[in-house]
Design an enzyme around this catalytic site. Structure first.
Site, PDB file in Angstrom:
ATOM      1  CB  CYS A 173      -0.897  -0.029   1.242  1.00 29.67           C
ATOM      2  SG  CYS A 173      -1.657   1.561   1.619  1.00 29.67           S
ATOM      3  CB  CYS A 224       1.283   1.002   4.327  1.00 30.19           C
ATOM      4  SG  CYS A 224      -0.349   0.741   5.075  1.00 30.19           S
ATOM      5  CG  ASP A 235      -3.051  14.520  -4.078  1.00 24.09           C
ATOM      6  OD1 ASP A 235      -4.005  13.806  -3.726  1.00 24.09           O
ATOM      7  OD2 ASP A 235      -2.408  14.323  -5.150  1.00 24.09           O
ATOM      8  CG  HIS A 261      -4.064  -0.708   5.372  1.00 22.04           C
ATOM      9  ND1 HIS A 261      -3.534  -0.074   4.264  1.00 22.04           N
ATOM     10  CD2 HIS A 261      -5.119  -1.430   4.919  1.00 22.04           C
ATOM     11  CE1 HIS A 261      -4.239  -0.402   3.198  1.00 22.04           C
ATOM     12  NE2 HIS A 261      -5.205  -1.235   3.562  1.00 22.04           N
ATOM     13  CG  ASN A 272     -12.568  10.038  -4.483  1.00 22.24           C
ATOM     14  OD1 ASN A 272     -13.609  10.685  -4.565  1.00 22.24           O
ATOM     15  ND2 ASN A 272     -11.421  10.491  -4.938  1.00 22.24           N
ATOM     16  CB  THR A 314      -6.654   5.594  -7.439  1.00 22.43           C
ATOM     17  OG1 THR A 314      -6.171   6.735  -6.728  1.00 22.43           O
ATOM     18  CG2 THR A 314      -7.593   6.051  -8.545  1.00 22.43           C
ATOM     19  CG  HIS A 356      -7.096   8.803   0.653  1.00 23.83           C
ATOM     20  ND1 HIS A 356      -7.120   7.478   0.256  1.00 23.83           N
ATOM     21  CD2 HIS A 356      -7.420   9.535  -0.450  1.00 23.83           C
ATOM     22  CE1 HIS A 356      -7.430   7.410  -1.027  1.00 23.83           C
ATOM     23  NE2 HIS A 356      -7.628   8.639  -1.475  1.00 23.83           N
ATOM     24  CG  HIS A 360      -8.846  13.791  -1.897  1.00 27.83           C
ATOM     25  ND1 HIS A 360      -7.824  13.804  -2.825  1.00 27.83           N
ATOM     26  CD2 HIS A 360      -9.341  12.527  -1.922  1.00 27.83           C
ATOM     27  CE1 HIS A 360      -7.710  12.604  -3.387  1.00 27.83           C
ATOM     28  NE2 HIS A 360      -8.628  11.809  -2.850  1.00 27.83           N
TER      29      HIS A 360
HETATM   30  P1  AMP Z   1      -8.020   8.601  -4.592  1.00 27.27           P
HETATM   31  O1  AMP Z   1      -8.093   8.644  -6.081  1.00 27.27           O
HETATM   32  O2  AMP Z   1      -9.177   9.253  -3.886  1.00 27.27           O
HETATM   33  O3  AMP Z   1      -7.723   7.207  -4.069  1.00 27.27           O
HETATM   34  O4  AMP Z   1      -6.802   9.537  -4.212  1.00 27.27           O
HETATM   35  C1  AMP Z   1      -5.483   9.114  -4.176  1.00 27.27           C
HETATM   36  C2  AMP Z   1      -4.658  10.376  -4.175  1.00 27.27           C
HETATM   37  O5  AMP Z   1      -3.357  10.043  -3.722  1.00 27.27           O
HETATM   38  C3  AMP Z   1      -4.498  11.028  -5.547  1.00 27.27           C
HETATM   39  O6  AMP Z   1      -5.004  12.370  -5.496  1.00 27.27           O
HETATM   40  C4  AMP Z   1      -2.997  10.994  -5.792  1.00 27.27           C
HETATM   41  O7  AMP Z   1      -2.519  12.143  -6.439  1.00 27.27           O
HETATM   42  C5  AMP Z   1      -2.452  10.870  -4.374  1.00 27.27           C
HETATM   43  N1  AMP Z   1      -1.153  10.219  -4.261  1.00 27.27           N
HETATM   44  C6  AMP Z   1      -0.780   9.026  -4.789  1.00 27.27           C
HETATM   45  N2  AMP Z   1       0.480   8.752  -4.448  1.00 27.27           N
HETATM   46  C7  AMP Z   1       0.908   9.776  -3.674  1.00 27.27           C
HETATM   47  C8  AMP Z   1       2.131  10.071  -3.006  1.00 27.27           C
HETATM   48  N3  AMP Z   1       3.179   9.248  -3.060  1.00 27.27           N
HETATM   49  N4  AMP Z   1       2.219  11.235  -2.297  1.00 27.27           N
HETATM   50  C9  AMP Z   1       1.179  12.074  -2.247  1.00 27.27           C
HETATM   51  N5  AMP Z   1      -0.011  11.844  -2.843  1.00 27.27           N
HETATM   52  C10 AMP Z   1      -0.139  10.715  -3.550  1.00 27.27           C
END
Ligand code: AMP
Length: 112
Positions: free
Chosen positions: A3, A6, A29, A45, A85, A93, A98, A100
């Protein structure tokens, strides 16, 4: 299953940290969708909001306390948006719950 969040928590991946305590981490982000865009995650987690149960729901109030603190610290006094989300149709994703926080511009409604 690995993850990405994680890995950040373990220190194997960097992040721009905004806040940390024993149960919550907040960081910018990497692909911002607004002038201010950060994520607040539990250190434990938890896959998604769907996995919130009476035993672990205390983390939600901790996360929202951090959101309010950072919104003040980052001068989001004109408002901001909190997005979660959840699952495939929700557009999640990263399978580590989390929230935002987006601010610094006016937001459209409804989202796409
Ligand atoms: P979601 O699509 O709601 O699962 O959001 C995942 C978010 O994590 C996206 O906005 C990505 O830009 C962000 N993200 C993915 N990897 C990283 C990372 N290493 N550091 C900071 N943000 C990340």
């Amino acid at each position: 299953m690995s993850c990405i969040f994680c890995e950040i928590l373990k220190g194997n991946l960097g992040c721009h940290k905004l806040y940390e305590d024993e149960s919550v981490l907040a960081f910018k982000d990497v692909n911002p969708k607004a002038p201010v865009h950060f994520l607040v995650i539990p250190k434990e987690h938890i896959n998604s909001v769907e996995a919130i149960l009476p035993e672990n729901m205390d983390i939600i109030s901790r996360i929202f306390n951090v959101i309010n603190k950072l919104a003040k610290d980052l001068n989001l006094s004109n408002g901001f948006r909190i997005v979660n989300n959840c699952g495939e149709d929700g557009g999640q994703t990263v399978p580590h719950m989390h929230f935002h926080i987006l601010g610094g511009r006016s937001m459209a409604w409804p989202p796409g």
